[in-house]
Design a protein around this motif. Sequence first.
Motif, short mmCIF file in Angstrom:
data_model
loop_
_atom_site.label_atom_id
_atom_site.label_comp_id
_atom_site.label_asym_id
_atom_site.label_seq_id
_atom_site.Cartn_x
_atom_site.Cartn_y
_atom_site.Cartn_z
N CYS A 98 10.60 -3.21 7.17
CA CYS A 98 10.59 -3.58 5.74
C CYS A 98 11.78 -4.22 5.46
O CYS A 98 11.59 -5.00 4.22
CB CYS A 98 10.49 -1.86 5.14
N GLY A 99 12.65 -4.38 5.76
CA GLY A 99 13.84 -5.30 5.17
C GLY A 99 13.55 -6.65 5.54
O GLY A 99 13.83 -7.23 4.62
N MET A 100 12.77 -6.65 6.52
CA MET A 100 12.33 -8.28 6.76
C MET A 100 11.23 -8.71 5.61
O MET A 100 11.22 -9.82 5.18
CB MET A 100 11.75 -8.46 8.12
N GLN A 101 10.32 -7.61 5.37
CA GLN A 101 9.63 -8.08 4.29
C GLN A 101 10.11 -8.24 3.07
O GLN A 101 9.59 -9.03 2.13
CB GLN A 101 8.46 -6.75 4.48
N VAL A 112 0.39 -9.29 7.60
CA VAL A 112 -0.93 -8.59 7.49
C VAL A 112 -1.91 -9.52 7.24
O VAL A 112 -3.09 -9.11 6.95
CB VAL A 112 -0.84 -7.77 6.17
N ALA A 113 -1.61 -10.93 7.34
CA ALA A 113 -2.80 -11.73 7.22
C ALA A 113 -3.58 -12.17 8.60
O ALA A 113 -2.94 -11.73 9.38
CB ALA A 113 -2.02 -13.16 6.66
N LEU A 157 2.47 2.07 4.34
CA LEU A 157 3.86 2.12 3.99
C LEU A 157 4.06 0.50 3.66
O LEU A 157 4.71 0.27 2.64
CB LEU A 157 4.63 2.36 5.40
N LEU A 158 3.49 -0.48 4.38
CA LEU A 158 3.57 -1.92 4.22
C LEU A 158 3.10 -2.15 2.99
O LEU A 158 3.88 -3.16 2.14
CB LEU A 158 3.20 -2.57 5.45
N ARG A 200 -8.30 5.73 6.38
CA ARG A 200 -8.65 5.05 7.48
C ARG A 200 -8.59 3.35 7.37
O ARG A 200 -9.41 2.75 7.13
CB ARG A 200 -10.22 5.25 7.94
N LEU A 201 -7.09 3.11 7.34
CA LEU A 201 -6.78 1.80 7.39
C LEU A 201 -6.14 1.38 8.62
O LEU A 201 -5.41 2.09 9.30
CB LEU A 201 -5.63 1.78 6.05
N SER A 202 -6.14 -0.05 8.57
CA SER A 202 -5.37 -0.49 9.63
C SER A 202 -4.68 -1.80 8.92
O SER A 202 -4.78 -2.10 7.99
CB SER A 202 -6.21 -1.22 11.12
N LEU A 203 -3.83 -2.54 9.73
CA LEU A 203 -2.85 -3.63 9.17
C LEU A 203 -4.13 -4.54 8.74
O LEU A 203 -3.84 -5.32 7.60
CB LEU A 203 -2.09 -4.41 9.92
N HIS A 204 -5.39 -4.72 9.53
CA HIS A 204 -6.18 -5.70 9.18
C HIS A 204 -6.90 -5.27 7.80
O HIS A 204 -7.45 -6.11 7.16
CB HIS A 204 -7.13 -6.09 10.06
N ASP A 205 -6.83 -4.03 7.70
CA ASP A 205 -7.66 -3.59 6.07
C ASP A 205 -6.83 -3.96 4.94
O ASP A 205 -7.41 -4.24 3.95
CB ASP A 205 -7.77 -2.02 6.17
#
Length: 239
Positions: A98-101, A112-113, A157-158, A200-205
Amino acid sequence: MPAEGAVGLRADARQNRDRIVEVARRLFADRGLDVPMAAIARHAGVGVATLYRRFPTKEALVTEVFADQFEACVSVVDDALADPDPWRGFCTAIEKICGMQAADRGFGTAFVAAFPEAVEIERERDRAIQAFAELTRRAKAAGRLRADFSPDDLALLLMANCGVVAGSAGEAGVASRRLVAYLLGSFRAEQADPLPPPARLSLHDVLDSPTSATRPVRRAGAGPTAHQGTTAPQGTGDR
């Protein structure tokens, strides 16, 4: 058509390429991935055709700019797995990612792309996701992480951190750290109240989010977006 590597370029062409990458890194960090290719060329002091000659798509440029950050992100999770304290490793990984973000809006979006043509980037990210799932399992087994935490909650979270960073301007780092501290406190197993079922999420969602902070680098031909792998304009020469 792959991006031209720096190896084998003339000195002036290599300088142009390096300047494009450096300018793109700065603009992506400040403004996210919505920066137009033409604006990157203008700030780098090169023609649009020169930029496209070096990087035929925005995806190619984004991949080059954030290669080191993706590698660093994987290293963060690997280091967390090596921590003998599962809860400390779990918290440290979340705090650092999260710090990098927060430090670089462009990287937060790039993480997340979708990069269908960048096999190495996809592999690095998938490895980080799998390692985070193992961090989650270990923290639960140690009795420190609430039992109903799902690895898919990393996407939530992201998303939350990305929104805070986008809306906090110069206070992004401070606001992000406070948000993460609140969330980590809620993740503790001690006296954890029941939660609603996980999304029901993933990073790609996250790619489907309507906000500009999370729109994807789209596959070429999938329709125009600000992040699409746009190809070079036809009929233009190198300048």
